[in-house]
Structures are given as C-alpha cells and as structure tokens.
Write an enzyme that holds these catalytic residues in place. Structure first.
Site, PDB file in Angstrom:
ATOM      1  N   ASP A  10      -3.047   6.175   1.472  1.00 16.99           N
ATOM      2  CA  ASP A  10      -2.529   4.901   1.946  1.00 16.99           C
ATOM      3  C   ASP A  10      -3.668   4.031   2.443  1.00 16.99           C
ATOM      4  O   ASP A  10      -4.306   4.341   3.457  1.00 16.99           O
ATOM      5  CB  ASP A  10      -1.519   5.125   3.069  1.00 16.99           C
ATOM      6  CG  ASP A  10      -0.238   5.766   2.561  1.00 16.99           C
ATOM      7  OD1 ASP A  10       0.460   5.123   1.759  1.00 16.99           O
ATOM      8  OD2 ASP A  10       0.051   6.914   2.954  1.00 16.99           O
ATOM      9  N   SER A  51       1.334  12.575   1.533  1.00 20.45           N
ATOM     10  CA  SER A  51       0.606  11.413   2.050  1.00 20.45           C
ATOM     11  C   SER A  51      -0.384  11.875   3.101  1.00 20.45           C
ATOM     12  O   SER A  51       0.007  12.383   4.155  1.00 20.45           O
ATOM     13  CB  SER A  51       1.583  10.399   2.655  1.00 20.45           C
ATOM     14  OG  SER A  51       0.858   9.394   3.342  1.00 20.45           O
ATOM     15  N   MET A  90       8.987   1.140  -2.594  1.00 19.97           N
ATOM     16  CA  MET A  90       8.895   1.464  -1.177  1.00 19.97           C
ATOM     17  C   MET A  90      10.304   1.676  -0.623  1.00 19.97           C
ATOM     18  O   MET A  90      11.182   0.823  -0.790  1.00 19.97           O
ATOM     19  CB  MET A  90       8.192   0.350  -0.415  1.00 19.97           C
ATOM     20  CG  MET A  90       6.703   0.220  -0.713  1.00 19.97           C
ATOM     21  SD  MET A  90       5.752   1.715  -0.332  1.00 19.97           S
ATOM     22  CE  MET A  90       6.085   1.916   1.437  1.00 19.97           C
ATOM     23  N   HIS A 137      -1.766  11.408  -2.068  1.00 17.63           N
ATOM     24  CA  HIS A 137      -1.428  10.004  -1.871  1.00 17.63           C
ATOM     25  C   HIS A 137      -2.279   9.412  -0.752  1.00 17.63           C
ATOM     26  O   HIS A 137      -2.244   9.888   0.389  1.00 17.63           O
ATOM     27  CB  HIS A 137       0.053   9.849  -1.540  1.00 17.63           C
ATOM     28  CG  HIS A 137       0.526   8.436  -1.562  1.00 17.63           C
ATOM     29  ND1 HIS A 137       0.802   7.760  -2.735  1.00 17.63           N
ATOM     30  CD2 HIS A 137       0.769   7.552  -0.554  1.00 17.63           C
ATOM     31  CE1 HIS A 137       1.201   6.538  -2.452  1.00 17.63           C
ATOM     32  NE2 HIS A 137       1.180   6.382  -1.135  1.00 17.63           N
ATOM     33  N   GLY A 178       5.046  12.473   3.721  1.00 15.57           N
ATOM     34  CA  GLY A 178       4.012  12.666   4.719  1.00 15.57           C
ATOM     35  C   GLY A 178       4.443  13.593   5.827  1.00 15.57           C
ATOM     36  O   GLY A 178       4.162  14.792   5.826  1.00 15.57           O
ATOM     37  N   SER A 179       5.184  13.037   6.784  1.00 18.79           N
ATOM     38  CA  SER A 179       5.613  13.808   7.952  1.00 18.79           C
ATOM     39  C   SER A 179       6.413  15.043   7.568  1.00 18.79           C
ATOM     40  O   SER A 179       6.257  16.111   8.181  1.00 18.79           O
ATOM     41  CB  SER A 179       6.449  12.927   8.889  1.00 18.79           C
ATOM     42  OG  SER A 179       5.721  11.797   9.310  1.00 18.79           O
ATOM     43  N   ASP A 185       8.330   6.120  -1.889  1.00 18.07           N
ATOM     44  CA  ASP A 185       7.442   6.339  -0.746  1.00 18.07           C
ATOM     45  C   ASP A 185       8.087   5.799   0.521  1.00 18.07           C
ATOM     46  O   ASP A 185       8.363   4.606   0.616  1.00 18.07           O
ATOM     47  CB  ASP A 185       6.108   5.628  -1.017  1.00 18.07           C
ATOM     48  CG  ASP A 185       5.099   5.783   0.106  1.00 18.07           C
ATOM     49  OD1 ASP A 185       5.393   6.499   1.084  1.00 18.07           O
ATOM     50  OD2 ASP A 185       4.013   5.186   0.006  1.00 18.07           O
ATOM     51  N   GLY A 186       8.328   6.709   1.470  1.00 19.21           N
ATOM     52  CA  GLY A 186       8.843   6.284   2.763  1.00 19.21           C
ATOM     53  C   GLY A 186      10.017   7.112   3.228  1.00 19.21           C
ATOM     54  O   GLY A 186      11.113   6.999   2.668  1.00 19.21           O
ATOM     55  N   GLY A 187       9.793   7.979   4.189  1.00 19.21           N
ATOM     56  CA  GLY A 187      10.877   8.765   4.757  1.00 19.21           C
ATOM     57  C   GLY A 187      11.425   9.833   3.847  1.00 19.21           C
ATOM     58  O   GLY A 187      12.532  10.347   4.080  1.00 19.21           O
ATOM     59  N   MET A 201      -2.208  -1.367   0.201  1.00 18.76           N
ATOM     60  CA  MET A 201      -1.380  -2.326   0.922  1.00 18.76           C
ATOM     61  C   MET A 201      -2.335  -3.347   1.529  1.00 18.76           C
ATOM     62  O   MET A 201      -2.619  -3.342   2.723  1.00 18.76           O
ATOM     63  CB  MET A 201      -0.537  -1.596   1.975  1.00 18.76           C
ATOM     64  CG  MET A 201       0.563  -0.745   1.369  1.00 18.76           C
ATOM     65  SD  MET A 201       1.231   0.522   2.497  1.00 18.76           S
ATOM     66  CE  MET A 201       0.072   1.857   2.187  1.00 18.76           C
ATOM     67  N   MET A 216      -4.685   0.494   3.922  1.00 20.48           N
ATOM     68  CA  MET A 216      -4.099  -0.657   4.622  1.00 20.48           C
ATOM     69  C   MET A 216      -5.199  -1.501   5.242  1.00 20.48           C
ATOM     70  O   MET A 216      -6.178  -0.969   5.772  1.00 20.48           O
ATOM     71  CB  MET A 216      -3.138  -0.182   5.711  1.00 20.48           C
ATOM     72  CG  MET A 216      -2.080   0.788   5.233  1.00 20.48           C
ATOM     73  SD  MET A 216      -0.968   1.290   6.580  1.00 20.48           S
ATOM     74  CE  MET A 216      -0.134   2.692   5.835  1.00 20.48           C
ATOM     75  N   HIS A 227      -2.757   3.896  -2.962  1.00 18.73           N
ATOM     76  CA  HIS A 227      -1.768   2.837  -2.748  1.00 18.73           C
ATOM     77  C   HIS A 227      -2.366   1.782  -1.839  1.00 18.73           C
ATOM     78  O   HIS A 227      -2.515   2.000  -0.641  1.00 18.73           O
ATOM     79  CB  HIS A 227      -0.506   3.460  -2.142  1.00 18.73           C
ATOM     80  CG  HIS A 227       0.549   2.467  -1.786  1.00 18.73           C
ATOM     81  ND1 HIS A 227       1.584   2.761  -0.907  1.00 18.73           N
ATOM     82  CD2 HIS A 227       0.758   1.175  -2.178  1.00 18.73           C
ATOM     83  CE1 HIS A 227       2.361   1.700  -0.789  1.00 18.73           C
ATOM     84  NE2 HIS A 227       1.871   0.737  -1.527  1.00 18.73           N
ATOM     85  N   GLY A 271       3.404   0.124   5.999  1.00 20.95           N
ATOM     86  CA  GLY A 271       2.565  -0.115   7.165  1.00 20.95           C
ATOM     87  C   GLY A 271       2.414   1.070   8.087  1.00 20.95           C
ATOM     88  O   GLY A 271       1.341   1.307   8.626  1.00 20.95           O
ATOM     89  N   PHE A 272       3.476   1.854   8.246  1.00 20.36           N
ATOM     90  CA  PHE A 272       3.421   2.990   9.157  1.00 20.36           C
ATOM     91  C   PHE A 272       4.210   4.163   8.595  1.00 20.36           C
ATOM     92  O   PHE A 272       5.214   3.972   7.908  1.00 20.36           O
ATOM     93  CB  PHE A 272       3.988   2.623  10.536  1.00 20.36           C
ATOM     94  CG  PHE A 272       3.143   1.645  11.294  1.00 20.36           C
ATOM     95  CD1 PHE A 272       2.085   2.085  12.070  1.00 20.36           C
ATOM     96  CD2 PHE A 272       3.402   0.280  11.217  1.00 20.36           C
ATOM     97  CE1 PHE A 272       1.293   1.183  12.764  1.00 20.36           C
ATOM     98  CE2 PHE A 272       2.618  -0.632  11.914  1.00 20.36           C
ATOM     99  CZ  PHE A 272       1.556  -0.180  12.685  1.00 20.36           C
ATOM    100  N   GLY A 273       3.757   5.377   8.912  1.00 18.08           N
ATOM    101  CA  GLY A 273       4.487   6.571   8.522  1.00 18.08           C
ATOM    102  C   GLY A 273       5.614   6.868   9.499  1.00 18.08           C
ATOM    103  O   GLY A 273       5.726   6.269  10.562  1.00 18.08           O
ATOM    104  N   GLY A 274       6.473   7.833   9.117  1.00 14.61           N
ATOM    105  CA  GLY A 274       7.521   8.296  10.016  1.00 14.61           C
ATOM    106  C   GLY A 274       8.757   7.437  10.093  1.00 14.61           C
ATOM    107  O   GLY A 274       9.604   7.645  10.967  1.00 14.61           O
TER     108      GLY A 274
END
Length: 228
Positions: free
Chosen positions: A42, A15, A144, A40, A200-201, A178-180, A75, A44, A73, A149-152
C-alpha cells in the site's frame, strides 16, 4: 460458472500495511512461506489519501529479499510521476486510481512498456462505468471495499455489485478486492466474482496466519464456482 473458475486462480495477497515495518523483509518471506500468492504493498502519499506509507525506495530494498509478486497499489495524486521509479525498483504490478489520472489509457501503456502488469483501482463511491472502458487492456482491476487510506476498516458489501458487473463482461480478468476482507466475507466477495483477495489485519492478527491464508483460499475457491 465452473468454466469460469477453471480460467481463474484464487490469489491471496496479504497487505504488508498490517505487518511489522521494522521486519518488512522477514514479513514478506513469512507470508510467501505461508502460501501467499501476492505481497500487497500500500503506497500512500498523504494527499490522495490521509496517510503516508512506503514508496519506491522500500520496494527496491525489499526486492533482493523476496521472489514474491509485489502487487503495488498506489493511492497517490499523480500516479504518472512514479511509474518509472517503481519499475526500476522491481514492482511486478502497478495499480493506480482512476480518480487520480487524466489519461488512464496512456498510463496503462506506459506501465506495460516498463514490463509491469497494469491495474486500475476505484473507490467505493466511484461508478463502475468509469473503469469498464479500460478493462480489456488491464491485467487486473481493484475494487476498494473500504475507503482507501487506513487498514482495519469494515467491509462494504454494497461494492460487490461492481465486482459482478465487471465479471459478467470480463470472465477472465483478475478482479481484486481490498478492504476488510476476512473469513466472514471472502465468500461474499468470491461469490460476486472476485478472485484476488487483499487481507491485512485478518491475516497478520490471526493466531495462525498460515491457516488463515489456507482457509481464505478454500472458501474463495468454493464460492467462485457460484459467481454470476
């Protein structure tokens, strides 16, 4: 399950939200050189989700600098509004949220007419039944594993039941999570049936992003064989 794994390819999608926006073209090139399958993006709008990121003009500016697959993606509140612009900008895949459209079927058709791959995403609290009627027309579905809305954010393991439900009915469909996503849970996600992993992170903040991509792939490939 080994039959299923032969039909599916594990794809790692860093990401770029976690990358250096001042060096975005170089970040894209770096991720592809490290073995990423997708880039990827994002998107928004500050309305559908409480954050504001990149849009079609940035995709257009990146396209000449990378041959990487641009996995976009959206959003956004009105995904129909941006389909043409993203197609013109060079997006390879257009993912919209089922919660944000009134006519998903028409939107899928429009995406395909514009020669992009079509994907629907659902939030963690959205029932999987809302996306199942469209899966036969989709190129990919995105589950999801955090609130968009936010990474991390922390991975929500309870969303894996949706992945399993879709995989049982659509054994050849690309299922993205996607997410964490990181090395501690990619095996859980692939074991449930996911084969496309947004990270991402865990990639950008690692000591060796190249090694992290390779290890994410290795773990995912091993566990995809056990998916129900």
């Amino acid at each position: 399950m080994r039959i299923m794994s032969k039909l599916l390819k594990v794809k790692i999608a860093p990401s770029l939200l976690a990358g250096d926006f001042a060096q975005l073209a170089q970040e894209c090139q770096r991720m592809i050189s490290y073995g990423a399958d997708y880039l990827h993006m994002d998107v928004m709008d500050g309305h559908f989700v409480p954050n504001l990121t990149l849009g079609a003009p940035i995709i257009k500016s990146l396209r000449p600098h990378t041959k990487g697959f641009l996995d976009c993606h959206l959003m956004v509140t009105n995904p129909e509004q941006w389909v043409d612009e993203f197609a013109k900008s060079g997006a390879d895949l257009y993912c919209f949220h089922i919660e944000a459209t009134q006519d998903a079927d028409a939107l899928i058709n429009r995406i395909h007419d514009l020669k992009m791959r079509a994907c629907i995403s659902i939030k963690p609290n959205t029932p999987v039944e809302q996306v199942l009627p469209y899966c036969s027309k989709l190129d990919q579905v995105l589950i999801m594993t955090v609130e968009p809305g936010f990474g991390g954010q922390k991975f929500m393991a309870q969303t894996m039941s949706k992945v399993s439900a879709i995989r049982k009915q659509f054994p050849e469909l690309d299922i993205e999570v996607d997410g964490g996503i990181d090395l501690t849970n990619v095996g859980i996600a692939s074991g449930a049936g996911a084969n496309v992993f947004v990270a991402g992170s865990s990639i950008f903040n690692s000591v060796s992003p190249k090694d992290t991509i390779a290890e994410l792939r290795r773990i995912a490939e091993e566990n995809l064989n056990t998916a129900l």
